[in-house]
Design an enzyme around this catalytic site. Structure first.
Site, PDB file in Angstrom:
ATOM      1  N   SER A 159       0.983  -1.093  -0.148  1.00  0.00           N
ATOM      2  CA  SER A 159       0.140  -0.080  -0.102  1.00  0.00           C
ATOM      3  C   SER A 159       0.961   1.201  -0.026  1.00  0.00           C
ATOM      4  O   SER A 159       2.202   1.098   0.504  1.00  0.00           O
ATOM      5  CB  SER A 159      -0.965  -0.102   1.355  1.00  0.00           C
ATOM      6  OG  SER A 159      -0.278  -0.259   2.438  1.00  0.00           O
ATOM      7  N   GLU A 161       1.143   5.493   0.769  1.00  0.00           N
ATOM      8  CA  GLU A 161       1.037   6.738   1.426  1.00  0.00           C
ATOM      9  C   GLU A 161       1.409   7.757   0.905  1.00  0.00           C
ATOM     10  O   GLU A 161       2.539   8.093   0.212  1.00  0.00           O
ATOM     11  CB  GLU A 161       1.212   6.729   2.889  1.00  0.00           C
ATOM     12  CG  GLU A 161       0.856   7.840   3.780  1.00  0.00           C
ATOM     13  CD  GLU A 161       1.010   7.696   5.366  1.00  0.00           C
ATOM     14  OE1 GLU A 161       0.790   6.732   5.736  1.00  0.00           O
ATOM     15  OE2 GLU A 161       1.406   8.687   5.887  1.00  0.00           O
ATOM     16  N   ASP A 167      -1.429  14.460  16.801  1.00  0.00           N
ATOM     17  CA  ASP A 167      -0.420  15.062  17.717  1.00  0.00           C
ATOM     18  C   ASP A 167      -1.149  16.176  18.349  1.00  0.00           C
ATOM     19  O   ASP A 167      -2.227  16.778  18.300  1.00  0.00           O
ATOM     20  CB  ASP A 167       0.802  15.764  17.004  1.00  0.00           C
ATOM     21  CG  ASP A 167       1.713  14.645  16.368  1.00  0.00           C
ATOM     22  OD1 ASP A 167       1.777  13.621  17.008  1.00  0.00           O
ATOM     23  OD2 ASP A 167       2.267  14.971  15.378  1.00  0.00           O
ATOM     24  N   PHE A 210      12.153  14.492  11.234  1.00  0.00           N
ATOM     25  CA  PHE A 210      10.741  13.764  11.346  1.00  0.00           C
ATOM     26  C   PHE A 210      10.974  12.625  12.319  1.00  0.00           C
ATOM     27  O   PHE A 210       9.932  12.305  13.305  1.00  0.00           O
ATOM     28  CB  PHE A 210      10.339  13.384   9.830  1.00  0.00           C
ATOM     29  CG  PHE A 210       8.878  12.799  10.258  1.00  0.00           C
ATOM     30  CD1 PHE A 210       7.908  13.728  10.128  1.00  0.00           C
ATOM     31  CD2 PHE A 210       8.372  11.529   9.913  1.00  0.00           C
ATOM     32  CE1 PHE A 210       6.532  13.335  10.457  1.00  0.00           C
ATOM     33  CE2 PHE A 210       7.365  11.165   9.891  1.00  0.00           C
ATOM     34  CZ  PHE A 210       6.332  12.265  10.242  1.00  0.00           C
ATOM     35  N   HIS A 268       3.701  -1.163   3.797  1.00  0.00           N
ATOM     36  CA  HIS A 268       3.005   0.270   3.599  1.00  0.00           C
ATOM     37  C   HIS A 268       4.174   1.039   3.248  1.00  0.00           C
ATOM     38  O   HIS A 268       5.256   1.256   4.033  1.00  0.00           O
ATOM     39  CB  HIS A 268       2.417   0.482   4.820  1.00  0.00           C
ATOM     40  CG  HIS A 268       1.598   1.831   4.635  1.00  0.00           C
ATOM     41  ND1 HIS A 268       0.463   2.081   3.898  1.00  0.00           N
ATOM     42  CD2 HIS A 268       1.770   3.218   5.192  1.00  0.00           C
ATOM     43  CE1 HIS A 268       0.002   3.062   4.034  1.00  0.00           C
ATOM     44  NE2 HIS A 268       0.713   3.775   4.701  1.00  0.00           N
TER      45      HIS A 268
HETATM   46  P1  FAD Z   1      -2.525   6.350  19.586  1.00  0.00           P
HETATM   47  O1  FAD Z   1      -3.004   5.133  19.292  1.00  0.00           O
HETATM   48  O2  FAD Z   1      -3.635   7.429  19.865  1.00  0.00           O
HETATM   49  O3  FAD Z   1      -1.561   6.269  20.674  1.00  0.00           O
HETATM   50  C1  FAD Z   1      -0.648   7.694  21.013  1.00  0.00           C
HETATM   51  C2  FAD Z   1      -0.524   7.837  22.430  1.00  0.00           C
HETATM   52  O4  FAD Z   1      -2.062   8.286  22.902  1.00  0.00           O
HETATM   53  C3  FAD Z   1      -0.324   6.392  23.534  1.00  0.00           C
HETATM   54  O5  FAD Z   1       1.079   6.008  23.426  1.00  0.00           O
HETATM   55  C4  FAD Z   1      -0.938   6.540  24.656  1.00  0.00           C
HETATM   56  O6  FAD Z   1       0.259   7.274  25.508  1.00  0.00           O
HETATM   57  C5  FAD Z   1      -1.899   7.592  24.370  1.00  0.00           C
HETATM   58  N1  FAD Z   1      -3.293   6.941  24.422  1.00  0.00           N
HETATM   59  C6  FAD Z   1      -3.669   6.382  23.063  1.00  0.00           C
HETATM   60  N2  FAD Z   1      -5.038   5.853  23.547  1.00  0.00           N
HETATM   61  C7  FAD Z   1      -5.233   5.892  24.749  1.00  0.00           C
HETATM   62  C8  FAD Z   1      -6.145   5.680  25.832  1.00  0.00           C
HETATM   63  N3  FAD Z   1      -7.119   4.930  25.300  1.00  0.00           N
HETATM   64  N4  FAD Z   1      -6.198   5.847  27.172  1.00  0.00           N
HETATM   65  C9  FAD Z   1      -5.030   6.642  27.442  1.00  0.00           C
HETATM   66  N5  FAD Z   1      -4.024   7.001  26.643  1.00  0.00           N
HETATM   67  C10 FAD Z   1      -4.271   6.571  25.379  1.00  0.00           C
HETATM   68  N6  FAD Z   1      -0.939  12.290  12.065  1.00  0.00           N
HETATM   69  C11 FAD Z   1      -1.651  13.061  11.470  1.00  0.00           C
HETATM   70  O7  FAD Z   1      -1.826  14.280  12.035  1.00  0.00           O
HETATM   71  N7  FAD Z   1      -2.190  12.906  10.264  1.00  0.00           N
HETATM   72  C12 FAD Z   1      -1.930  11.687   9.549  1.00  0.00           C
HETATM   73  O8  FAD Z   1      -2.528  11.505   8.466  1.00  0.00           O
HETATM   74  C13 FAD Z   1      -1.303  10.655  10.397  1.00  0.00           C
HETATM   75  N8  FAD Z   1      -1.036   9.462   9.833  1.00  0.00           N
HETATM   76  C14 FAD Z   1      -0.263   8.630  10.609  1.00  0.00           C
HETATM   77  C15 FAD Z   1      -0.023   7.268   9.858  1.00  0.00           C
HETATM   78  C16 FAD Z   1       0.626   6.239  10.543  1.00  0.00           C
HETATM   79  C17 FAD Z   1       0.826   4.927   9.994  1.00  0.00           C
HETATM   80  C18 FAD Z   1       1.298   6.738  11.720  1.00  0.00           C
HETATM   81  C19 FAD Z   1       2.287   5.497  12.487  1.00  0.00           C
HETATM   82  C20 FAD Z   1       1.046   8.001  12.358  1.00  0.00           C
HETATM   83  C21 FAD Z   1       0.282   8.825  11.567  1.00  0.00           C
HETATM   84  N9  FAD Z   1       0.172  10.049  12.241  1.00  0.00           N
HETATM   85  C22 FAD Z   1      -0.667  11.090  11.458  1.00  0.00           C
HETATM   86  C23 FAD Z   1       0.760  10.494  13.518  1.00  0.00           C
HETATM   87  C24 FAD Z   1      -0.091  10.388  14.568  1.00  0.00           C
HETATM   88  O9  FAD Z   1      -1.002  11.250  14.623  1.00  0.00           O
HETATM   89  C25 FAD Z   1       0.699  10.740  15.953  1.00  0.00           C
HETATM   90  O10 FAD Z   1       1.695   9.893  16.245  1.00  0.00           O
HETATM   91  C26 FAD Z   1      -0.258  11.036  17.320  1.00  0.00           C
HETATM   92  O11 FAD Z   1       0.753  11.327  18.181  1.00  0.00           O
HETATM   93  C27 FAD Z   1      -0.676   9.723  17.870  1.00  0.00           C
HETATM   94  O12 FAD Z   1      -1.880   9.182  17.341  1.00  0.00           O
HETATM   95  P2  FAD Z   1      -1.935   7.651  17.057  1.00  0.00           P
HETATM   96  O13 FAD Z   1      -3.335   7.373  16.591  1.00  0.00           O
HETATM   97  O14 FAD Z   1      -0.910   7.336  16.229  1.00  0.00           O
HETATM   98  O15 FAD Z   1      -1.678   7.128  18.475  1.00  0.00           O
END
Ligand code: FAD
Length: 305
Positions: free
Chosen positions: A23, A25, A117, A227, A277
Site C-alpha cells: 500500500s 501513502e 499530535d 521527522f 506500507h
Molecule cells: P495512539 O494510538 O492514539 O497512541 C498515542 C498515545 O496516546 C499512546 O502512546 C498513549 O500514550 C495515548 N493513548 C492512546 N490511547 C489511549 C487511551 N485509550 N487511554 C489513554 N491514553 C491513550 N498524524 C496526523 O496528524 N495525520 C495523519 O494523517 C497521520 N497519519 C499517520 C499514519 C501512521 C501509519 C502513523 C504511524 C502515524 C500517523 N500520524 C498522523 C501521527 C499520529 O497522529 C501521532 O503519532 C499521534 O501523536 C498519535 O496518534 P496515534 O493514533 O498514532 O496513536
C-alpha cells in the site's frame, strides 16, 4: 550457516515473492506543481495493484478539504482503493462524523484512524476537543458506528513518544482493535529487529490482525532524521554513516536510499513478511523500484495508467 544450507534453504526474497501486498501513502498537495507530482506518482504506482493508497490528514486537521479532494479524485479517476486518514484533533464528534459520512457518500470505504499530535506539538500534553473523540480507540468506534468502514490504525514498534512502555502501547493497540480496527500500520523504523521483536510481543498477546511495516525510503536524510525525532523512530548510527558526506551528492544519495530500502524490505521478506506500507512522500521512483524487486509488475488493465 554453510553454503550447502544456503542451497537447501534459498532466501524467499530471491524467488518471485508470491503473495506480496503493498500500500502507498501520499500527502495532499499544497500547490498546483505538487498536485502534478502527486498525480504522476499515483499514475506510476497504481498499475502495481496496491491493496490501497492512503492520503494523510494534516496536523490539527489543517488539510481537511485537500485530503477529501485528493481521496475523492482517486475514487473518480483510478481503480485503486483509497483510504482517508482522519484524526481526533480540533473537531467535535459531530464534525468528525459528518466528515466520515461524507467519505462514505463519495464511495470511500477505508479510513486510517489516528488520534493526531497535541496542538502544541509532540511532547506536550494532548487535550481532546471538549466535544471530540478523546483518543484513537474512541474515533475507531465512532467511525464504525457511522458506517461499515474498514478501519486501519497506527502502531509504534519503538514506542510512541508518549507511551510508558511497549506493553502500554500494545494495550492501546488492543483497545483500537476491540473498537473495530482490522489492520495496524507501523511508524517507520530502520532496524528490522525492533519490528520483529514487537511483532512477537503483539502475537504473544493474542493479537492476530496484520501489523504492516511502514517503510520510508530515505529521500532526504536530514528531513527523515528531523521527522524521526518527533515520531518515535530511531536513526541508527549505521544509517547516518551510509549517508555521511553525501549532502552535495544527490545522485549517490538516491542510490544509497534505494539500497537501504531494498535491503530492509528483502530482509523482512526473508523473515516471512508479505505486507508493506510505503511512505512515498509523493514520489514514485524509489518505491516503484523496490516494488519491482518484490516481484510486482504493472497490470495493464488499470484505469490510472
Ligand atoms: P495512539 O494510538 O492514539 O497512541 C498515542 C498515545 O496516546 C499512546 O502512546 C498513549 O500514550 C495515548 N493513548 C492512546 N490511547 C489511549 C487511551 N485509550 N487511554 C489513554 N491514553 C491513550 N498524524 C496526523 O496528524 N495525520 C495523519 O494523517 C497521520 N497519519 C499517520 C499514519 C501512521 C501509519 C502513523 C504511524 C502515524 C500517523 N500520524 C498522523 C501521527 C499520529 O497522529 C501521532 O503519532 C499521534 O501523536 C498519535 O496518534 P496515534 O493514533 O498514532 O496513536
Amino acid at each position: 550457516m554453510n553454503e550447502t544450507m544456503f542451497c537447501s534453504f534459498p532466501r524467499p526474497s530471491r524467488s518471485a515473492c508470491p503473495g506480496i501486498n503493498v500500500s502507498f501513502e501520499f500527502f495532499p498537495p499544497k500547490t498546483e506543481e505538487m498536485e502534478a507530482t502527486l498525480w504522476d506518482s499515483i499514475k506510476r504506482l497504481a498499475p502495481l495493484g496496491p491493496s490501497f493508497v492512503s492520503v494523510t490528514y494534516g496536523a490539527g486537521g489543517s488539510t481537511r478539504e485537500r485530503t477529501h479532494a485528493t481521496v475523492a479524485r482517486i475514487v473518480r479517476e483510478t481503480d485503486v482503493k483509497p483510504a482517508a486518514h482522519l484524526t481526533c484533533v480540533a473537531a467535535s464528534r459531530d464534525e468528525i462524523d459528518r466528515i466520515v459520512k461524507g467519505y462514505w457518500d463519495v464511495g470511500v470505504r477505508h479510513i486510517v484512524a489516528l488520534r493526531g499530535d497535541p496542538k502544541d506539538g509532540v511532547g506536550t500534553k494532548f487535550h481532546p476537543h471538549p466535544e471530540g473523540y478523546e483518543h484513537s480507540a474512541a474515533l475507531v468506534a465512532g467511525i464504525r458506528k457511522v458506517a461499515d468502514f474498514e478501519v486501519s490504525v497506527s502502531t509504534y514498534p519503538e514506542g510512541h513518544p508518549e507511551s510508558a512502555s511497549v506493553e502500554a502501547d500494545i494495550d492501546v493497540l488492543k483497545g483500537k482493535i476491540d473498537a473495530g480496527a482490522t489492520r495496524a500500520i507501523t511508524q517507520f523504523f530502520f532496524e528490522n529487529s525492533s519490528y520483529l521483536r514487537f511483532l512477537d510481543k503483539v502475537r504473544d498477546r493474542g493479537i492476530d490482525i496484520p501489523i504492516v511495516p511502514g517503510i520510508v525510503p530515505v529521500q532526504n536524510f536530514k528531513a527523515t532524521t528531523a521527522f524521526a525525532r518527533k515520531a518515535g523512530a530511531s536513526i541508527p548510527q549505521w544509517l547516518a554513516d551510509r549517508f555521511e558526506g553525501l549532502d552535495d551528492d544527490p545522485t549517490t544519495r538516491r542510490l544509497i536510499a534505494a539500497t537501504v530500502a531494498a535491503e530492509q524490505v528483502l530482509d523482512l521478506v526473508d523473515h516471512g513478511i508479505k505486507d508493506f506500507h510505503f511512505y512515498t512522500m509523493n514520489r514514485a521512483d524509489l518505491v516503484y523500484a523496490i516494488c519491482h524487486l518484490l516481484g510486482l509488475r504493472p497490470k495493464l488493465e488499470q484505469k490510472a495508467a
